[in-house]
Scaffold this active site. Sequence first.
Site, PDB file in Angstrom:
ATOM      1  CG  HIS A 298      48.942  17.894  20.848  1.00  0.00           C
ATOM      2  ND1 HIS A 298      49.992  18.053  21.724  1.00  0.00           N
ATOM      3  CD2 HIS A 298      48.606  19.139  20.415  1.00  0.00           C
ATOM      4  CE1 HIS A 298      50.296  19.351  21.821  1.00  0.00           C
ATOM      5  NE2 HIS A 298      49.468  20.029  21.042  1.00  0.00           N
ATOM      6  CG  HIS A 299      43.483  12.573  17.995  1.00  0.00           C
ATOM      7  ND1 HIS A 299      43.339  12.400  16.636  1.00  0.00           N
ATOM      8  CD2 HIS A 299      42.991  11.448  18.564  1.00  0.00           C
ATOM      9  CE1 HIS A 299      42.770  11.238  16.397  1.00  0.00           C
ATOM     10  NE2 HIS A 299      42.547  10.638  17.546  1.00  0.00           N
ATOM     11  N   GLY A 300      46.148  11.298  19.507  1.00  0.00           N
ATOM     12  CA  GLY A 300      47.117  10.313  19.003  1.00  0.00           C
ATOM     13  C   GLY A 300      46.758   9.838  17.608  1.00  0.00           C
ATOM     14  CG  ASP A 301      47.440  12.511  14.359  1.00  0.00           C
ATOM     15  OD1 ASP A 301      48.349  12.265  15.177  1.00  0.00           O
ATOM     16  OD2 ASP A 301      47.571  13.322  13.424  1.00  0.00           O
TER      17      ASP A 301
END
Length: 258
Positions: A55-58
């Site tokens: 998952h994106h490291g938002d």
Amino acid sequence: MEDKSCRVYLPGGGQHHAQPNRASGFCFFNEPALTVHTMLEYGARRVFYLDLDAHHGDGVQDAFAYDDRVFTLSIHEDRRWPMARDGSSAGNVLDRAGGKARNIPVPPGFNDTELDFLTTTVVLPLISDFVPDVIYIQCGADALADDPQSKLTVSNLAIWQTVAAVATEVPKLLVAGGGGYNPYAVGRCWSGIWAIMNGISIPEKLPKEVESCLRAVKWDHRLARNAPEHWFTTLADPPRNGLVRKIIKELAEAVLEL
Ligand SMILES: [Zn+2]
């Protein structure tokens, strides 16, 4: 910060989605963001954050948007949560968060050869250009083929290889865990990272007592109904090599051109 070599391993860290005012995506506090802030407070000048979670490291990207001291690079599955408000995937290739962020949203089926290709052609050159004094690697184990949360299909060998390659780039390195939803895959992947960081060779077969420990783990998931033997008997997964697809080469080029 004293100028000497330092290796830290924090398998319980890597909660990369939490925001300053709210929990998000199983993350209550954003450990990487708080840790990197602390590093800067204690004298780190430039920190490179590499995120290998599916998952994106938002939350980490947001925390250091417009901060030239921190470079964030996230390799994650395209069109997977967290999604932007307009329905598009967060962390698209043009998303730069003010300058020092890069994103590589990879397609389902992402394999070992492709991760190795991106490590060599994108990750290492970006680290060289940025000249960090500390590198933080978030090693979420949900990009593994054995993990049920993503459609990425790397083996733990590829993750270990990336950690080993990046580890040679700076004397100060922190490696953390992250997501991971198959307990056998998580335990084996993160144990291997510990071995890589400590120069310990990984045995072909696990000792019997470790095998019994893994067999005693109960996981109520459809994937566990016909569990493959390597979940219990080896630390290393079978390699998942393949072609480097055109889209991966295009993503690499696009990221380097930004
Ligand atoms: Zn994840």
